[in-house]
Design an enzyme around this catalytic site. Structure first.
Site, PDB file in Angstrom:
ATOM      1  CB  SER A 125      -0.946  -0.043   1.203  1.00 57.33           C
ATOM      2  OG  SER A 125      -1.927   0.965   1.126  1.00 57.33           O
ATOM      3  CG  ASP A 192      -6.105  -3.068  -3.716  1.00 50.68           C
ATOM      4  OD1 ASP A 192      -6.688  -2.039  -3.336  1.00 50.68           O
ATOM      5  OD2 ASP A 192      -4.943  -3.356  -3.375  1.00 50.68           O
ATOM      6  CG  HIS A 206      -5.875  -1.955  -0.155  1.00 49.63           C
ATOM      7  ND1 HIS A 206      -4.772  -2.066  -0.974  1.00 49.63           N
ATOM      8  CD2 HIS A 206      -5.496  -1.155   0.888  1.00 49.63           C
ATOM      9  CE1 HIS A 206      -3.769  -1.364  -0.458  1.00 49.63           C
ATOM     10  NE2 HIS A 206      -4.175  -0.813   0.676  1.00 49.63           N
TER      11      HIS A 206
END
EC number: 3.1.1.-
Length: 262
Positions: A125, A192, A206
């Protein structure tokens, strides 16, 4: 000439064959000790993962990072160290450059103190953005910091990132990095929204879908890169038994696939 097979060891005596066997065993132990010294001199691991955690995760390498490292250790049997990138993984996402600087500083330190350790970079991320900066990948047309100097690129054996926001800006680390493109795997779960543009996105894609599928897939890729790397050169000549093959410890297991992240 006597063509009978030579018996290395008999029940009644220990002749030349036994001596040769003992010599062979001692030699193998010595060779193993030399390789161990090369791999672990001064406390240096075989490989080390520098990982940047995702947004809001507590200091450390985060859930995805830990799953990735666990899979890597399981697949290689190698001694693998871990360095958690030190940066504020806040929701404002203003500290990616700080994280990149910390990672670069650590890479330089490892290259100096543990030159035979194979370095692996990873991020999830917002942490993937940190590694993008290290790898010289801009977010869109914007650059957030200086990349790792090219002189240190050979110290990095592989790169693995998950849920990388840069994918929404038109490219992956593996396709855009001038330093690590061929060494990198950039994994995006197709549901995601952080890295994928299109229908079917859910934020759970995600948060929940990178472990274990994608962390295992990334570990399998990295294992190939680690095993493809050069073997440390031992100074001087080392005797080798005829017909023997020197093999580093650790056997790669088949790599599965799976999901999870943040």
């Amino acid at each position: 000439m006597n063509n009978r097979p030579i018996r290395l060891l008999t029940s009644g005596r220990a002749g030349l064959g036994a001596g040769a066997l003992i010599t062979a065993v001692v030699l193998l132990i010595a060779l193993g000790a030399v390789w161990t010294l090369v791999a672990f001199a001064d406390g240096c691991p075989d490989a080390e993962v520098t990982f940047a955690r995702g947004t809001g995760e507590p200091p450390g390498i985060g859930r995805v990072g830990q799953a990735f490292v666990d899979s890597l250790r399981q697949q290689t049997g190698m001694e693998i160290g871990v360095y958690p990138v030190n940066y504020a993984a806040s929701r404002l996402q203003l500290h990616g450059g700080d994280g990149a600087n910390d990672a670069i500083s650590h890479i330089k330190s490892m290259a100096s103190s543990c030159p035979n350790t194979k370095l692996v970079l990873g991020g999830y991320s917002q942490g993937a953005t940190v590694i993008d900066i290290v790898a010289g990948v801009p977010l869109g047309s914007i650059s957030f910091g200086s990349p790792l100097p090219a002189a240190y690129a050979d110290n990095v054996a592989a790169v693995a990132v998950f849920g990388n926001p840069s994918n929404r800006a038109g490219g992956s680390l593996s396709s855009l990095s001038p330093l690590f493109g061929s060494k990198a795997i950039d994994l995006c779960n197709p549901t995601d929204p952080i890295c994928h543009v299109g229908p079917g996105n859910e934020f759970s894609g995600h948060i929940d879908d990178y472990i274990p599928t994608y962390t295992t897939q990334a570990a399998s890729f990295v294992v190939q890169r680690l095993r493809a790397g050069s073997v440390p050169h031992l100074p001087g000549s080392v005797p080798q038994l005829p017909g023997s093959v020197l093999q580093m410890p650790g056997t790669a297991a088949p790599a599965p696939e799976s999901l999870h992240g943040r």
